[in-house]
Write a protein that holds these residues in place. Structure first.
Motif, mmCIF file in Angstrom:
data_model
loop_
_atom_site.group_PDB
_atom_site.id
_atom_site.type_symbol
_atom_site.label_atom_id
_atom_site.label_comp_id
_atom_site.label_asym_id
_atom_site.label_seq_id
_atom_site.Cartn_x
_atom_site.Cartn_y
_atom_site.Cartn_z
ATOM 1 N N UNK A 2 -30.627 14.844 14.921
ATOM 2 C CA UNK A 2 -30.454 16.480 15.072
ATOM 3 C C UNK A 2 -31.158 16.532 14.874
ATOM 4 N N UNK A 3 -31.931 17.739 15.139
ATOM 5 C CA UNK A 3 -32.356 18.538 15.795
ATOM 6 C C UNK A 3 -32.870 20.254 14.731
ATOM 7 N N UNK A 4 -33.115 20.100 13.776
ATOM 8 C CA UNK A 4 -33.225 21.881 13.257
ATOM 9 C C UNK A 4 -34.119 22.105 13.690
ATOM 10 N N UNK A 5 -34.138 23.684 14.007
ATOM 11 C CA UNK A 5 -35.376 25.005 13.441
ATOM 12 C C UNK A 5 -34.507 26.315 12.705
ATOM 13 N N UNK A 6 -35.351 26.671 11.706
ATOM 14 C CA UNK A 6 -35.218 27.202 10.934
ATOM 15 C C UNK A 6 -36.246 28.327 10.213
ATOM 16 N N UNK A 7 -35.748 29.771 9.710
ATOM 17 C CA UNK A 7 -36.847 29.789 9.227
ATOM 18 C C UNK A 7 -36.726 31.450 8.391
ATOM 19 N N UNK A 54 -30.252 23.685 5.903
ATOM 20 C CA UNK A 54 -30.363 23.713 7.437
ATOM 21 C C UNK A 54 -29.835 21.842 6.894
ATOM 22 N N UNK A 55 -30.626 21.090 5.940
ATOM 23 C CA UNK A 55 -30.616 19.541 6.453
ATOM 24 C C UNK A 55 -29.117 19.627 5.901
ATOM 25 N N UNK A 56 -28.786 20.336 4.721
ATOM 26 C CA UNK A 56 -27.367 20.293 3.875
ATOM 27 C C UNK A 56 -26.582 20.527 5.223
ATOM 28 N N UNK A 57 -26.595 21.491 6.360
ATOM 29 C CA UNK A 57 -25.715 21.007 7.050
ATOM 30 C C UNK A 57 -25.655 19.574 7.888
ATOM 31 N N UNK A 58 -27.015 18.998 8.095
ATOM 32 C CA UNK A 58 -26.687 17.405 8.815
ATOM 33 C C UNK A 58 -25.931 16.572 7.972
ATOM 34 N N UNK A 68 -36.897 17.987 11.861
ATOM 35 C CA UNK A 68 -36.999 19.980 11.425
ATOM 36 C C UNK A 68 -38.291 20.362 12.186
ATOM 37 N N UNK A 69 -37.844 21.694 12.562
ATOM 38 C CA UNK A 69 -39.498 22.588 13.333
ATOM 39 C C UNK A 69 -39.082 23.374 12.330
ATOM 40 N N UNK A 70 -40.324 24.611 11.796
ATOM 41 C CA UNK A 70 -40.593 25.757 11.042
ATOM 42 C C UNK A 70 -41.658 26.374 11.306
ATOM 43 N N UNK A 71 -42.514 27.461 11.009
ATOM 44 C CA UNK A 71 -43.442 27.549 11.673
ATOM 45 C C UNK A 71 -44.332 28.351 9.577
ATOM 46 N N UNK A 72 -43.159 27.875 9.171
ATOM 47 C CA UNK A 72 -44.164 27.843 8.070
ATOM 48 C C UNK A 72 -45.194 26.695 7.270
ATOM 49 N N UNK A 73 -46.761 26.302 7.260
ATOM 50 C CA UNK A 73 -47.870 25.120 6.721
ATOM 51 C C UNK A 73 -47.127 25.098 5.906
ATOM 52 N N UNK A 74 -46.544 26.210 5.078
ATOM 53 C CA UNK A 74 -46.277 26.245 3.553
ATOM 54 C C UNK A 74 -45.300 24.985 3.018
ATOM 55 N N UNK A 75 -44.084 25.380 4.179
ATOM 56 C CA UNK A 75 -43.620 24.162 3.829
ATOM 57 C C UNK A 75 -43.701 22.776 4.867
ATOM 58 N N UNK A 76 -44.396 22.796 5.578
ATOM 59 C CA UNK A 76 -45.447 21.514 6.065
ATOM 60 C C UNK A 76 -46.049 20.340 5.216
ATOM 61 N N UNK A 109 -36.608 12.403 8.095
ATOM 62 C CA UNK A 109 -36.444 13.128 8.436
ATOM 63 C C UNK A 109 -37.625 12.976 8.525
ATOM 64 N N UNK A 110 -38.078 13.797 9.381
ATOM 65 C CA UNK A 110 -39.648 14.431 10.317
ATOM 66 C C UNK A 110 -39.994 15.991 9.964
ATOM 67 N N UNK A 111 -40.849 16.375 9.374
ATOM 68 C CA UNK A 111 -41.032 18.091 9.219
ATOM 69 C C UNK A 111 -41.887 18.677 10.245
#
Length: 184
Positions: A2-7, A54-58, A68-76, A109-111
């Motif tokens: 699975x590949x996830x992009x989210x914002x 998004x993870x719940x969509x898996x 999982x790809x995000x532009x949020x440094x806060x998340x990572x 899971x890799x973020x």
């Protein structure tokens, strides 16, 4: 795989936050959209909501990898432990529960952090999340679209919707109340 992009996004003008995620089950499958919005929130809460929804969509019940790809440094940095988590602990707990659920099915899971709008998928999520902060945008609060969810995930989504709404109202909600369907 699975590949996830989210914002996530927040509009001070409308006092509305929203998120969008694209969940793709393999390269040959069209990504499915996950999105939602709520009032009286923050940008960081919407970034977290984007990852959780998004993870719940898996689909559960199979092993594999989730990227999982995000532009949020806060998340990572929150996941990696670089940030000491002091705010939004309710949503961090939900994220932990979701990661645990996927791990229980043998999924890894890799973020990862990507610069803002560095891929067409992240740009689309950014655009959709910002558009959803407009109160005139169609769709009820915290709606998941585009996937036929299994009953366990549907109950988990329902608990999350109710829990986040309660938290945003300032009500006291326990983690066990929010994640009860994950433990059944």
């Amino acid at each position: 795989m699975f590949t996830i992009h989210c914002d996530g996004a927040y509009s001070k003008t409308h006092d509305v936050g929203a998120y969008a995620g694209l969940v793709q089950d393999g390269p040959a499958v069209k990504p499915e959209l996950v999105w939602g919005r709520t009032h009286k929130t923050t940008s960081q809460r919407m970034e977290l909501a984007a990852v959780i929804a998004s993870l719940r969509g898996v689909q559960s019940g199979r092993s594999g990898s989730v990227y999982v790809y995000t532009d949020s440094e806060y998340i990572v940095k929150g996941i990696s432990g670089e940030y000491q988590l002091q705010a939004n602990l309710d949503l961090w707990d939900l994220l932990t529960a979701e990661l645990t659920r996927l791990k229980s099915f043998g999924m890894k899971v890799s973020v990862s952090h990507l610069p803002r709008n560095s891929t067409p998928e992240l740009e689309r999520c950014d655009t959709l999340a910002k558009r959803a902060t407009d109160p005139k945008a169609n769709g009820p609060d915290f709606t998941l679209l585009g996937r036929s969810l299994d009953p366990v995930v549907e109950e988990s989504v329902k608990a999350t919707k109710e829990g986040i709404a309660a938290l945003d109202r300032g009500d006291s909600v326990t983690l066990s109340e929010l994640t009860k369907s994950l433990n059944e």
